[in-house]
Design a protein around this motif. Structure first.
Motif, mmCIF file in Angstrom:
data_model
loop_
_atom_site.group_PDB
_atom_site.id
_atom_site.type_symbol
_atom_site.label_atom_id
_atom_site.label_comp_id
_atom_site.label_asym_id
_atom_site.label_seq_id
_atom_site.Cartn_x
_atom_site.Cartn_y
_atom_site.Cartn_z
ATOM 1 N N PHE A 28 0.855 -1.181 0.000
ATOM 2 C CA PHE A 28 0.000 0.000 0.000
ATOM 3 C C PHE A 28 0.894 1.234 0.000
ATOM 4 C CE2 PHE A 28 -2.716 -3.330 1.477
ATOM 5 C CZ PHE A 28 -3.969 -3.006 0.987
ATOM 6 N N VAL A 29 0.591 2.148 -0.911
ATOM 7 C CA VAL A 29 1.442 3.309 -1.141
ATOM 8 C C VAL A 29 0.618 4.582 -1.005
ATOM 9 C CG1 VAL A 29 2.846 4.482 -2.887
ATOM 10 C CG2 VAL A 29 2.874 2.000 -2.745
ATOM 11 N N GLU A 30 1.220 5.618 -0.439
ATOM 12 C CA GLU A 30 0.563 6.917 -0.377
ATOM 13 C C GLU A 30 0.713 7.610 -1.726
ATOM 14 O OE1 GLU A 30 1.492 9.230 3.102
ATOM 15 O OE2 GLU A 30 1.600 7.425 4.340
ATOM 16 N N ALA A 31 -0.331 8.289 -2.161
ATOM 17 C CA ALA A 31 -0.360 8.901 -3.497
ATOM 18 C C ALA A 31 0.747 9.925 -3.711
ATOM 19 C CB ALA A 31 -1.724 9.545 -3.741
ATOM 20 N N ASP A 32 1.165 10.605 -2.646
ATOM 21 C CA ASP A 32 2.152 11.674 -2.816
ATOM 22 C C ASP A 32 3.556 11.179 -3.181
ATOM 23 O OD1 ASP A 32 2.577 10.638 -0.253
ATOM 24 O OD2 ASP A 32 3.038 12.578 0.632
ATOM 25 N N ILE A 33 3.817 9.883 -3.045
ATOM 26 C CA ILE A 33 5.123 9.350 -3.464
ATOM 27 C C ILE A 33 5.006 8.448 -4.691
ATOM 28 C CG2 ILE A 33 6.139 9.472 -1.170
ATOM 29 C CD1 ILE A 33 5.841 6.235 -1.360
ATOM 30 N N TRP A 34 3.809 8.310 -5.234
ATOM 31 C CA TRP A 34 3.591 7.370 -6.320
ATOM 32 C C TRP A 34 4.468 7.668 -7.538
ATOM 33 C CZ3 TRP A 34 3.325 2.936 -7.832
ATOM 34 C CH2 TRP A 34 2.765 2.511 -9.032
ATOM 35 N N GLU A 35 4.657 8.933 -7.864
ATOM 36 C CA GLU A 35 5.476 9.261 -9.030
ATOM 37 C C GLU A 35 6.907 8.736 -8.843
ATOM 38 O OE1 GLU A 35 6.620 13.045 -11.865
ATOM 39 O OE2 GLU A 35 5.399 13.380 -10.093
ATOM 40 N N GLY A 90 -11.646 13.173 -4.670
ATOM 41 C CA GLY A 90 -11.079 14.460 -5.049
ATOM 42 C C GLY A 90 -9.564 14.526 -5.015
ATOM 43 N N VAL A 91 -8.905 13.541 -4.432
ATOM 44 C CA VAL A 91 -7.442 13.517 -4.394
ATOM 45 C C VAL A 91 -6.939 12.835 -5.664
ATOM 46 C CG1 VAL A 91 -5.417 12.642 -3.175
ATOM 47 C CG2 VAL A 91 -7.378 13.478 -1.874
ATOM 48 N N SER A 92 -5.995 13.479 -6.337
ATOM 49 C CA SER A 92 -5.448 12.942 -7.582
ATOM 50 C C SER A 92 -4.304 11.966 -7.321
ATOM 51 C CB SER A 92 -4.912 14.079 -8.457
ATOM 52 O OG SER A 92 -5.951 14.906 -8.871
ATOM 53 N N ILE A 93 -4.150 11.047 -8.251
ATOM 54 C CA ILE A 93 -3.040 10.098 -8.255
ATOM 55 C C ILE A 93 -2.200 10.420 -9.490
ATOM 56 C CG2 ILE A 93 -2.405 7.659 -8.486
ATOM 57 C CD1 ILE A 93 -5.115 6.978 -7.168
ATOM 58 N N PRO A 94 -0.887 10.509 -9.353
ATOM 59 C CA PRO A 94 -0.073 10.781 -10.538
ATOM 60 C C PRO A 94 -0.226 9.674 -11.588
ATOM 61 C CG PRO A 94 1.205 11.164 -8.553
ATOM 62 C CD PRO A 94 -0.083 10.498 -8.132
ATOM 63 N N SER A 95 -0.334 10.094 -12.839
ATOM 64 C CA SER A 95 -0.433 9.150 -13.956
ATOM 65 C C SER A 95 0.903 8.455 -14.177
ATOM 66 C CB SER A 95 -0.828 9.901 -15.230
ATOM 67 O OG SER A 95 -0.801 9.040 -16.343
#
Length: 126
Positions: A28-35, A90-95
């Motif tokens: 499980f990963v937090e969206a802010d480090i996904w890129e 409403g929170v975006s995930i990096p493509s």
């Protein structure tokens, strides 16, 4: 490479932003480090996840939280990883289209079905 070996590599760089559940072999990963983490999955020679098999979106059932499950395979290393990101509405995930072209259609489907926004997607439309 086994699941625990993959997790060890990821924890070296992203320890505080990833988590596991005891009964699942899922990261499980937090969206802010996904890129940054997605680049690591693709570019790290020990991981070499060159194939994004699928992206599946899901509703957490609380009318405000949604998830995206990514299934990766390395044709070079012959290992597999499931990774999930769960975000509030409403929170975006990096493509990740720039890393895996197959993400194009899968991200568009998650956007269409669940309303999950993928920041940086080149053509996010229904």
């Amino acid at each position: 490479m086994e699941f625990n070996d993959i997790v060890k590599i990821l924890k070296e760089k992203f320890a505080e932003k990833i988590s596991l559940k005891e009964d699942k072999e899922v990261v499980f990963v937090e969206a802010d480090i996904w890129e940054d983490l997605s680049k690591e999955l693709n570019n790290n020679a020990d991981l070499a996840f060159d194939y994004l098999m699928c992206i599946s979106s899901y509703d957490m059932g609380d009318d405000k939280t949604y998830g995206v499950a990514y299934n990766f395979y390395s044709n070079i290393k012959k290992h597999y990883l499931e990774l999930r990101i769960e975000v509030e509405d409403g929170v975006s995930i990096p493509s990740v289209v720039a890393l895996w072209k197959t993400a194009d259609w899968h991200e568009r489907e998650a956007y269409d079905m669940m309303g999950i926004n993928f920041e940086g997607h080149p053509n996010l439309k229904r």
